[in-house]
Design a protein around this motif. Sequence first.
Motif, short mmCIF file in Angstrom:
data_model
loop_
_atom_site.label_atom_id
_atom_site.label_comp_id
_atom_site.label_asym_id
_atom_site.label_seq_id
_atom_site.Cartn_x
_atom_site.Cartn_y
_atom_site.Cartn_z
N ASN A 128 0.80 -1.23 0.00
CA ASN A 128 0.00 0.00 0.00
C ASN A 128 0.83 1.28 0.00
O ASN A 128 0.35 2.34 0.40
N THR A 129 2.07 1.19 -0.46
CA THR A 129 2.90 2.38 -0.61
C THR A 129 3.05 2.70 -2.09
O THR A 129 2.77 1.86 -2.96
N GLU A 184 4.04 11.67 9.18
CA GLU A 184 5.36 11.62 9.83
C GLU A 184 5.94 10.21 9.87
O GLU A 184 7.14 10.04 10.10
N LEU A 185 5.11 9.20 9.69
CA LEU A 185 5.52 7.83 9.97
C LEU A 185 6.31 7.20 8.82
O LEU A 185 6.11 7.52 7.65
N ASP A 186 7.20 6.31 9.20
CA ASP A 186 7.96 5.51 8.24
C ASP A 186 7.16 4.24 7.95
O ASP A 186 6.93 3.42 8.85
N ALA A 187 6.74 4.08 6.70
CA ALA A 187 5.93 2.92 6.32
C ALA A 187 6.72 1.92 5.48
O ALA A 187 6.13 1.04 4.85
N GLY A 188 8.05 2.05 5.50
CA GLY A 188 8.85 1.16 4.68
C GLY A 188 9.84 0.30 5.42
O GLY A 188 10.13 -0.83 5.01
N SER A 189 10.40 0.79 6.53
CA SER A 189 11.49 0.08 7.21
C SER A 189 11.07 -1.27 7.75
O SER A 189 11.88 -2.21 7.83
N TRP A 190 9.80 -1.42 8.15
CA TRP A 190 9.33 -2.70 8.67
C TRP A 190 9.50 -3.81 7.63
O TRP A 190 9.71 -4.98 7.99
N LYS A 245 13.31 2.57 3.84
CA LYS A 245 13.20 3.54 4.93
C LYS A 245 12.75 4.90 4.39
O LYS A 245 13.27 5.37 3.38
N GLY A 246 11.78 5.49 5.05
CA GLY A 246 11.30 6.80 4.64
C GLY A 246 10.07 6.76 3.76
O GLY A 246 9.49 7.82 3.48
N ALA A 247 9.67 5.57 3.32
CA ALA A 247 8.40 5.48 2.57
C ALA A 247 7.26 5.93 3.47
O ALA A 247 7.28 5.69 4.69
N ARG A 248 6.29 6.61 2.91
CA ARG A 248 5.20 7.16 3.70
C ARG A 248 3.88 6.46 3.40
O ARG A 248 3.73 5.78 2.38
N VAL A 249 2.94 6.65 4.32
CA VAL A 249 1.56 6.21 4.08
C VAL A 249 0.93 7.22 3.13
O VAL A 249 0.78 8.38 3.49
N PRO A 250 0.57 6.82 1.92
CA PRO A 250 0.02 7.81 1.00
C PRO A 250 -1.42 8.16 1.35
O PRO A 250 -2.17 7.33 1.88
#
Length: 309
Positions: free
Chosen positions: A69-70, A133-139, A145-150
């Motif tokens: 979902n990114t 503000e959240l990182d949605a990629g590192s998990w 790292k740094g991918a966001r929730v669009p």
Amino acid sequence: MHARTAAATAAALISVGVLVLPASAAPAHSPATATATAKTTGSGSANAAKSDALVIVAHRGASAYAPENTLAAIDKARELGFTWVENDVQRTKDGELVIMHDDSLARTTNVEQVFPDRAPWKVADFTAAEIAELDAGSWFDAKFKGARVPTLTQYMNRVERNHQKLVLEIKKPELYPGIERDTLRVLRKTGWLDRNHVKHKLVIQSFGADSVKSVHAQRPDIKTGFLGTPAVADLPAYAKFADQINSNHGTITADYVSAIHAQRGPHGRPLEILTWTVDDAANARRAAGFGVNGIITNRPDVVRDAVAD
């Protein structure tokens, strides 16, 4: 849509070779045109006669290869050559629509580190600015790292830029009264409710029958899908507001697919079925043999290779 359990379909209500054809071979009534379409042969061919295009949809983007979902996930689907992607839509505290599968942010972002005192970290308890503000990629992988929730707006703009098409899932509509109206408003603002997009590039689906009914009532021209496996006897009722019955692959048979195709949906065409979430070759061939219209998968390349074998 949840990739890991067939039980969701019950809660919601309610192997063959293929010949790869050019994308232009897809009939006008097919749910989508994937990079590769397929015509089934052997068992299941009677079902295939209802619609000979096998659509491959990248589930939450190509989510086996990029964080679900990114924007990276739909970009990966494009890189692999897939036109159709699927996503999940939920609503923030301040009314923004965002792309997120779970109603909690905890699994796919670093929300527990950024906002440690706000358990259980529900989407509906955070503003859009906070979620941004959240990182949605590192998990998923450190390289993301740094991918966001669009937001839905950002997502639709990227899908358009990528020349892709969308199966949009309204997630947990019972938590977000009026989310159908909100979704349609964003689609309108981003140019997705004109005749071309509605006819060729968009399906809206949900596990909530009332949500699907609401979309159909507000925009009867939009193709809709109900997520679940209703009893055959109940299919005529669903055919009044849904163009597709989209079932977990573990819950369907060739006879069930035939029963779906025997019904005509609200636009006067045979009901379709997209089955999910198929990530291995054997189940891809099995579903294709049943004559399904499409397969939703985290691994679209695996499915493409399987049905083209």
